[in-house]
Design a protein around this motif. Structure first.
Motif, PDB file in Angstrom:
ATOM      1  N   ALA A  39      45.638 -17.961  33.439  1.00 18.03           N
ATOM      2  CA  ALA A  39      44.997 -16.662  33.657  1.00 18.03           C
ATOM      3  C   ALA A  39      46.049 -15.551  33.723  1.00 18.03           C
ATOM      4  O   ALA A  39      45.817 -14.446  33.225  1.00 18.03           O
ATOM      5  CB  ALA A  39      44.163 -16.683  34.932  1.00 18.03           C
ATOM      6  N   GLU A  40      47.196 -15.851  34.312  1.00 20.37           N
ATOM      7  CA  GLU A  40      48.267 -14.854  34.359  1.00 20.37           C
ATOM      8  C   GLU A  40      48.798 -14.568  32.954  1.00 20.37           C
ATOM      9  O   GLU A  40      49.140 -13.424  32.633  1.00 20.37           O
ATOM     10  CB  GLU A  40      49.379 -15.311  35.296  1.00 20.37           C
ATOM     11  N   LEU A  41      48.850 -15.585  32.110  1.00 18.94           N
ATOM     12  CA  LEU A  41      49.227 -15.376  30.715  1.00 18.94           C
ATOM     13  C   LEU A  41      48.187 -14.500  30.021  1.00 18.94           C
ATOM     14  O   LEU A  41      48.526 -13.554  29.304  1.00 18.94           O
ATOM     15  CB  LEU A  41      49.373 -16.726  29.999  1.00 18.94           C
ATOM     16  N   GLN A  42      46.933 -14.798  30.247  1.00 18.49           N
ATOM     17  CA  GLN A  42      45.851 -14.010  29.659  1.00 18.49           C
ATOM     18  C   GLN A  42      45.928 -12.557  30.119  1.00 18.49           C
ATOM     19  O   GLN A  42      45.686 -11.630  29.336  1.00 18.49           O
ATOM     20  CB  GLN A  42      44.518 -14.634  30.069  1.00 18.49           C
ATOM     21  N   GLU A  43      46.294 -12.366  31.371  1.00 15.79           N
ATOM     22  CA  GLU A  43      46.387 -11.019  31.918  1.00 15.79           C
ATOM     23  C   GLU A  43      47.413 -10.165  31.168  1.00 15.79           C
ATOM     24  O   GLU A  43      47.258  -8.949  31.051  1.00 15.79           O
ATOM     25  CB  GLU A  43      46.750 -11.097  33.408  1.00 15.79           C
ATOM     26  N   CYS A  44      48.453 -10.798  30.636  1.00 18.10           N
ATOM     27  CA  CYS A  44      49.467 -10.065  29.868  1.00 18.10           C
ATOM     28  C   CYS A  44      48.859  -9.390  28.641  1.00 18.10           C
ATOM     29  O   CYS A  44      49.396  -8.396  28.144  1.00 18.10           O
ATOM     30  CB  CYS A  44      50.577 -11.013  29.412  1.00 18.10           C
ATOM     31  N   GLN A  52      48.162  -4.441  19.117  1.00 12.05           N
ATOM     32  CA  GLN A  52      49.131  -4.371  20.217  1.00 12.05           C
ATOM     33  C   GLN A  52      49.554  -5.767  20.674  1.00 12.05           C
ATOM     34  O   GLN A  52      50.707  -5.969  21.037  1.00 12.05           O
ATOM     35  CB  GLN A  52      48.541  -3.599  21.392  1.00 12.05           C
ATOM     36  N   SER A  53      48.633  -6.719  20.644  1.00 12.40           N
ATOM     37  CA  SER A  53      48.963  -8.075  21.088  1.00 12.40           C
ATOM     38  C   SER A  53      49.945  -8.761  20.135  1.00 12.40           C
ATOM     39  O   SER A  53      50.590  -9.738  20.515  1.00 12.40           O
ATOM     40  CB  SER A  53      47.690  -8.919  21.241  1.00 12.40           C
ATOM     41  N   ARG A  54      50.042  -8.248  18.920  1.00  9.82           N
ATOM     42  CA  ARG A  54      50.972  -8.804  17.934  1.00  9.82           C
ATOM     43  C   ARG A  54      52.310  -8.068  17.920  1.00  9.82           C
ATOM     44  O   ARG A  54      53.225  -8.468  17.205  1.00  9.82           O
ATOM     45  CB  ARG A  54      50.353  -8.737  16.541  1.00  9.82           C
ATOM     46  N   ALA A  55      52.416  -6.989  18.680  1.00 14.27           N
ATOM     47  CA  ALA A  55      53.634  -6.171  18.671  1.00 14.27           C
ATOM     48  C   ALA A  55      54.044  -5.832  20.103  1.00 14.27           C
ATOM     49  O   ALA A  55      54.113  -4.665  20.490  1.00 14.27           O
ATOM     50  CB  ALA A  55      53.401  -4.896  17.856  1.00 14.27           C
ATOM     51  N   LEU A  56      54.320  -6.860  20.885  1.00 19.56           N
ATOM     52  CA  LEU A  56      54.683  -6.659  22.288  1.00 19.56           C
ATOM     53  C   LEU A  56      56.058  -6.012  22.395  1.00 19.56           C
ATOM     54  O   LEU A  56      56.970  -6.341  21.634  1.00 19.56           O
ATOM     55  CB  LEU A  56      54.688  -7.998  23.015  1.00 19.56           C
ATOM     56  N   ASP A  57      56.194  -5.133  23.382  1.00 25.30           N
ATOM     57  CA  ASP A  57      57.526  -4.575  23.627  1.00 25.30           C
ATOM     58  C   ASP A  57      58.337  -5.594  24.431  1.00 25.30           C
ATOM     59  O   ASP A  57      57.830  -6.655  24.815  1.00 25.30           O
ATOM     60  CB  ASP A  57      57.444  -3.209  24.317  1.00 25.30           C
ATOM     61  N   GLU A  59      59.477  -5.700  27.476  1.00 28.69           N
ATOM     62  CA  GLU A  59      58.978  -5.992  28.825  1.00 28.69           C
ATOM     63  C   GLU A  59      57.737  -6.885  28.768  1.00 28.69           C
ATOM     64  O   GLU A  59      57.618  -7.846  29.527  1.00 28.69           O
ATOM     65  CB  GLU A  59      58.668  -4.681  29.560  1.00 28.69           C
ATOM     66  N   GLN A  60      56.822  -6.571  27.873  1.00 30.20           N
ATOM     67  CA  GLN A  60      55.614  -7.384  27.713  1.00 30.20           C
ATOM     68  C   GLN A  60      55.965  -8.798  27.252  1.00 30.20           C
ATOM     69  O   GLN A  60      55.417  -9.773  27.765  1.00 30.20           O
ATOM     70  CB  GLN A  60      54.670  -6.736  26.696  1.00 30.20           C
ATOM     71  N   LEU A  61      56.883  -8.888  26.301  1.00 31.27           N
ATOM     72  CA  LEU A  61      57.282 -10.196  25.791  1.00 31.27           C
ATOM     73  C   LEU A  61      57.955 -11.030  26.878  1.00 31.27           C
ATOM     74  O   LEU A  61      57.728 -12.234  26.975  1.00 31.27           O
ATOM     75  CB  LEU A  61      58.204 -10.044  24.585  1.00 31.27           C
ATOM     76  N   ALA A  62      58.745 -10.398  27.732  1.00 42.32           N
ATOM     77  CA  ALA A  62      59.392 -11.117  28.837  1.00 42.32           C
ATOM     78  C   ALA A  62      58.344 -11.679  29.797  1.00 42.32           C
ATOM     79  O   ALA A  62      58.463 -12.817  30.270  1.00 42.32           O
ATOM     80  CB  ALA A  62      60.361 -10.197  29.573  1.00 42.32           C
ATOM     81  N   ALA A  63      57.310 -10.905  30.068  1.00 44.86           N
ATOM     82  CA  ALA A  63      56.240 -11.370  30.956  1.00 44.86           C
ATOM     83  C   ALA A  63      55.484 -12.529  30.315  1.00 44.86           C
ATOM     84  O   ALA A  63      55.194 -13.534  30.972  1.00 44.86           O
ATOM     85  CB  ALA A  63      55.283 -10.220  31.285  1.00 44.86           C
ATOM     86  N   VAL A  64      55.178 -12.422  29.028  1.00 47.42           N
ATOM     87  CA  VAL A  64      54.492 -13.499  28.308  1.00 47.42           C
ATOM     88  C   VAL A  64      55.355 -14.750  28.308  1.00 47.42           C
ATOM     89  O   VAL A  64      54.868 -15.862  28.548  1.00 47.42           O
ATOM     90  CB  VAL A  64      54.143 -13.054  26.866  1.00 47.42           C
ATOM     91  N   ARG A  65      56.634 -14.580  28.057  1.00 45.79           N
ATOM     92  CA  ARG A  65      57.572 -15.715  28.037  1.00 45.79           C
ATOM     93  C   ARG A  65      57.567 -16.453  29.373  1.00 45.79           C
ATOM     94  O   ARG A  65      57.503 -17.681  29.421  1.00 45.79           O
ATOM     95  CB  ARG A  65      58.967 -15.189  27.711  1.00 45.79           C
ATOM     96  N   ASP A  66      57.621 -15.700  30.471  1.00 44.88           N
ATOM     97  CA  ASP A  66      57.608 -16.315  31.809  1.00 44.88           C
ATOM     98  C   ASP A  66      56.307 -17.067  32.060  1.00 44.88           C
ATOM     99  O   ASP A  66      56.325 -18.173  32.624  1.00 44.88           O
ATOM    100  CB  ASP A  66      57.798 -15.254  32.895  1.00 44.88           C
TER     101      ASP A  66
END
Length: 118
Positions: A39-44, A52-57, A59-66
């Motif tokens: 759910a936390e991944l989904q929240e990202c 936008q979901s295909r072009a994460l900045d 900061e967004q990519l770091a959160a998704v990675r975690d």
């Protein structure tokens, strides 16, 4: 289980043992924790457009990675608790999916597999 999965499994066991968390890591609790991390991944991605979901900045990519790491680590821990070889389970499931979703019958469609079954 491949060497990277074995190494992560061993590291997760050690991590939990050092913190005396094994008492909390029942399969039920790990499965529940896994859904929280998913759910936390989904929240990202919440409120992002498809584009936008295909072009994460960064900061967004770091959160998704975690969050992807959290999901995978809980999966490894859960698999170890119930004795599932993740790598083999994935291979087996891919074979089942290939039979369930024949490419020549489902290509380009997102509909559930039951629509084309005879």
């Amino acid at each position: 289980m491949s060497d990277p999965f074995k190494q992560l499994h061993t590291a997760m066991n050690q991590f939990a043992a050092e913190r005396d968390w094994d008492q909390f890591h029942s399969p039920k609790n790990l499965a529940m924790a896994l859904t929280v991390e998913a759910a936390e991944l989904q929240e990202c991605f919440q409120w992002l457009t498809e584009e936008q979901s295909r072009a994460l900045d960064d900061e967004q990519l770091a959160a998704v990675r975690d969050e992807i790491a959290d999901v995978q680590l809980y999966l490894i821990r859960l698999a170890g608790k119930v004795g599932v070889d993740i790598e083999q389970a994935c291979r087996d499931k891919m074979q089942k999916n290939a039979a369930k979703y024949p490419a020549d019958e489902v290509r380009g469609s997102s509909r559930k597999y039951t629509w084309y079954q005879k």
